[in-house]
Motif scaffolding. Structure first.
Motif, PDB file in Angstrom:
ATOM      1  N   GLY A  32       0.821  -1.219   0.000  1.00 45.34           N
ATOM      2  CA  GLY A  32       0.000   0.000   0.000  1.00 45.34           C
ATOM      3  C   GLY A  32       0.850   1.262   0.000  1.00 45.34           C
ATOM      4  N   SER A  33       2.073   1.185   0.540  1.00 41.15           N
ATOM      5  CA  SER A  33       2.917   2.388   0.587  1.00 41.15           C
ATOM      6  C   SER A  33       3.285   2.845  -0.834  1.00 41.15           C
ATOM      7  CB  SER A  33       4.176   2.147   1.433  1.00 41.15           C
ATOM      8  OG  SER A  33       5.010   1.210   0.802  1.00 41.15           O
ATOM      9  N   ILE A  34       3.285   1.927  -1.792  1.00 43.38           N
ATOM     10  CA  ILE A  34       3.580   2.309  -3.186  1.00 43.38           C
ATOM     11  C   ILE A  34       2.442   3.192  -3.722  1.00 43.38           C
ATOM     12  CG2 ILE A  34       3.881   1.408  -5.542  1.00 43.38           C
ATOM     13  CD1 ILE A  34       5.320  -0.990  -4.349  1.00 43.38           C
ATOM     14  N   PHE A  35       1.187   2.736  -3.523  1.00 39.96           N
ATOM     15  CA  PHE A  35       0.054   3.556  -3.970  1.00 39.96           C
ATOM     16  C   PHE A  35      -0.006   4.869  -3.196  1.00 39.96           C
ATOM     17  CE2 PHE A  35      -2.099  -0.397  -5.641  1.00 39.96           C
ATOM     18  CZ  PHE A  35      -2.087   0.030  -6.957  1.00 39.96           C
ATOM     19  N   ARG A  36       0.319   4.821  -1.905  1.00 37.46           N
ATOM     20  CA  ARG A  36       0.293   6.054  -1.107  1.00 37.46           C
ATOM     21  C   ARG A  36       1.314   7.057  -1.641  1.00 37.46           C
ATOM     22  NH1 ARG A  36      -1.815   5.975   4.374  1.00 37.46           N
ATOM     23  NH2 ARG A  36      -3.038   4.078   4.701  1.00 37.46           N
ATOM     24  N   MET A  38       2.544   7.203  -4.666  1.00 37.37           N
ATOM     25  CA  MET A  38       2.071   7.683  -5.976  1.00 37.37           C
ATOM     26  C   MET A  38       0.973   8.729  -5.788  1.00 37.37           C
ATOM     27  SD  MET A  38       1.656   4.140  -8.038  1.00 37.37           S
ATOM     28  CE  MET A  38       2.980   3.264  -8.842  1.00 37.37           C
ATOM     29  N   ALA A  39       0.082   8.476  -4.828  1.00 42.20           N
ATOM     30  CA  ALA A  39      -1.026   9.411  -4.568  1.00 42.20           C
ATOM     31  C   ALA A  39      -0.477  10.777  -4.166  1.00 42.20           C
ATOM     32  CB  ALA A  39      -1.924   8.854  -3.470  1.00 42.20           C
ATOM     33  N   LYS A  40       0.520  10.784  -3.294  1.00 37.99           N
ATOM     34  CA  LYS A  40       1.094  12.063  -2.842  1.00 37.99           C
ATOM     35  C   LYS A  40       1.787  12.761  -4.019  1.00 37.99           C
ATOM     36  CE  LYS A  40       3.843  14.298   0.706  1.00 37.99           C
ATOM     37  NZ  LYS A  40       4.725  15.041  -0.190  1.00 37.99           N
ATOM     38  N   ASN A  45       1.862  17.153  -7.840  1.00 33.20           N
ATOM     39  CA  ASN A  45       2.124  17.533  -9.250  1.00 33.20           C
ATOM     40  C   ASN A  45       0.799  17.501 -10.018  1.00 33.20           C
ATOM     41  OD1 ASN A  45       5.307  17.380  -9.505  1.00 33.20           O
ATOM     42  ND2 ASN A  45       4.648  15.663  -8.253  1.00 33.20           N
ATOM     43  N   PRO A  46      -0.098  18.463  -9.729  1.00 35.10           N
ATOM     44  CA  PRO A  46      -1.445  18.382 -10.302  1.00 35.10           C
ATOM     45  C   PRO A  46      -1.477  18.648 -11.812  1.00 35.10           C
ATOM     46  CG  PRO A  46      -1.175  20.425  -9.041  1.00 35.10           C
ATOM     47  CD  PRO A  46       0.106  19.658  -8.901  1.00 35.10           C
ATOM     48  N   GLY A  47      -2.634  18.316 -12.406  1.00 35.06           N
ATOM     49  CA  GLY A  47      -2.870  18.644 -13.815  1.00 35.06           C
ATOM     50  C   GLY A  47      -2.326  17.641 -14.812  1.00 35.06           C
ATOM     51  N   GLU A  76      -4.971  10.112   6.284  1.00 31.97           N
ATOM     52  CA  GLU A  76      -6.237   9.570   5.771  1.00 31.97           C
ATOM     53  C   GLU A  76      -6.510  10.090   4.360  1.00 31.97           C
ATOM     54  OE1 GLU A  76      -7.009   6.898   7.902  1.00 31.97           O
ATOM     55  OE2 GLU A  76      -8.569   6.955   6.390  1.00 31.97           O
ATOM     56  N   SER A  77      -6.171  11.380   4.106  1.00 30.14           N
ATOM     57  CA  SER A  77      -6.470  11.937   2.779  1.00 30.14           C
ATOM     58  C   SER A  77      -5.596  11.263   1.706  1.00 30.14           C
ATOM     59  CB  SER A  77      -6.286  13.456   2.762  1.00 30.14           C
ATOM     60  OG  SER A  77      -4.992  13.770   3.188  1.00 30.14           O
ATOM     61  N   ILE A  78      -4.364  10.959   2.041  1.00 28.34           N
ATOM     62  CA  ILE A  78      -3.502  10.251   1.079  1.00 28.34           C
ATOM     63  C   ILE A  78      -4.031   8.827   0.878  1.00 28.34           C
ATOM     64  CG2 ILE A  78      -1.177   9.250   0.748  1.00 28.34           C
ATOM     65  CD1 ILE A  78      -1.022  12.203   0.260  1.00 28.34           C
ATOM     66  N   ALA A  79      -4.509   8.202   1.950  1.00 24.83           N
ATOM     67  CA  ALA A  79      -5.050   6.839   1.835  1.00 24.83           C
ATOM     68  C   ALA A  79      -6.229   6.812   0.861  1.00 24.83           C
ATOM     69  CB  ALA A  79      -5.470   6.331   3.211  1.00 24.83           C
ATOM     70  N   GLN A  80      -7.103   7.824   0.959  1.00 21.95           N
ATOM     71  CA  GLN A  80      -8.265   7.894   0.043  1.00 21.95           C
ATOM     72  C   GLN A  80      -7.802   8.043  -1.398  1.00 21.95           C
ATOM     73  OE1 GLN A  80     -11.388   7.320   0.140  1.00 21.95           O
ATOM     74  NE2 GLN A  80     -11.632   7.215   2.353  1.00 21.95           N
ATOM     75  N   LYS A  81      -6.846   8.934  -1.604  1.00 19.11           N
ATOM     76  CA  LYS A  81      -6.351   9.171  -2.971  1.00 19.11           C
ATOM     77  C   LYS A  81      -5.672   7.902  -3.495  1.00 19.11           C
ATOM     78  CE  LYS A  81      -5.412  11.999  -6.429  1.00 19.11           C
ATOM     79  NZ  LYS A  81      -6.469  12.576  -7.254  1.00 19.11           N
ATOM     80  N   ALA A  82      -4.950   7.199  -2.595  1.00 22.19           N
ATOM     81  CA  ALA A  82      -4.273   5.958  -2.990  1.00 22.19           C
ATOM     82  C   ALA A  82      -5.311   4.936  -3.472  1.00 22.19           C
ATOM     83  CB  ALA A  82      -3.484   5.400  -1.814  1.00 22.19           C
TER      84      ALA A  82
END
Ligand code: DC
Length: 212
Positions: A32-36, A38-40, A45-47, A76-82
């Motif tokens: 899960g830390s890989i998706f986390r 990537m999410a961050k 780096n939006p857009g 928690e917000s990074i977890a949701q995005k992940a």
């Protein structure tokens, strides 16, 4: 020896994986830390068109030097995005490659590996020697997570965490690609009332019984 541990958010997979890694001298991959991470990266780096091959290639080179132990990815917000980005096909496919690479690179210095996540036993390591699937009531998971977050984010309420966990589980269970589910040959452990020490003893007993 390859052990996989799957289960919903905050079910104690990470703690059990760390304890088993120490006990059996295993390489531990917290997938899960890989998706986390990537999410961050995506939030920072939006857009960018996240569902393209080009973006996956960029992500691959960015993650090569990443610190997956960065405490900033534990919110928690990074977890949701992940959870959201884990549904994107190109990102999921990169994730699978990264997980296999990490375990192959890590294993030579250890006596095997323990991988925790959502699809470790079903998709990443279908031939694992031991597969564990953890179940803990959502109220108890929210309670544990709430206690943990009190030191890092005291503004977050139990209700916020409970809702976040339920939404994330629902998304992780119902996605098309690599959904959260027990492998057909997984041991399903209901651990709502067990302490981490009891969970470790139960896992060790199951592993012993397999005579690996
Ligand atoms: O294990 P975790 O809570 O750190 O995982 C964060 C999110 O990453 C989770 O909600 C879904 C996704 N994930 C996944 O889809 N597959 C995995 N093997 C691990 C995590």
């Amino acid at each position: 020896m390859i052990i996989t541990i799957d289960g919903p958010a905050s079910s104690g997979k990470g703690t059990l994986a760390k304890n088993l890694a120490k006990h059996y001298n295993l390489y531990h991959l917290d997938s899960g830390s890989i998706f986390r991470w990537m999410a961050k990266h995506i939030i920072d780096n939006p857009g960018q068109p996240t569902n393209s091959e080009t973006f996956a290639t960029q992500l691959r080179s960015a993650i090569a030097t990443a610190d997956l132990n960065d405490p900033a990815i534990r919110s928690e917000s990074i977890a949701q995005k992940a959870s959201e980005i884990s549904q994107i096909e190109t990102i999921r496919s990169l994730f699978q490659t990264l997980c296999l690479d990490k375990v192959n690179q890590g294993i030579p210095s250890y006596d095997g590996a323990v991988i925790d996540g959502r699809d470790a036993g079903t998709v990443l390591f279908p031939n694992a020697n031991v597969k564990l699937y953890l179940i803990v009531d959502s109220e108890e998971r929210a309670r544990r997570r709430y206690l943990e977050t009190q030191t890092t984010d005291p503004s977050i309420t139990y209700e916020d965490i409970y809702k976040s966990i339920v939404v994330r589980d629902q998304r992780d269970i119902s996605r098309q690609n690599s959904p959260l589910k027990p492998a057909s040959d997984a041991y399903i452990l209901d651990l709502t009332s067990e302490t981490p020490e009891e969970v470790l003893s139960m896992a060790i007993a199951l592993i012993k019984a397999k005579n690996i």
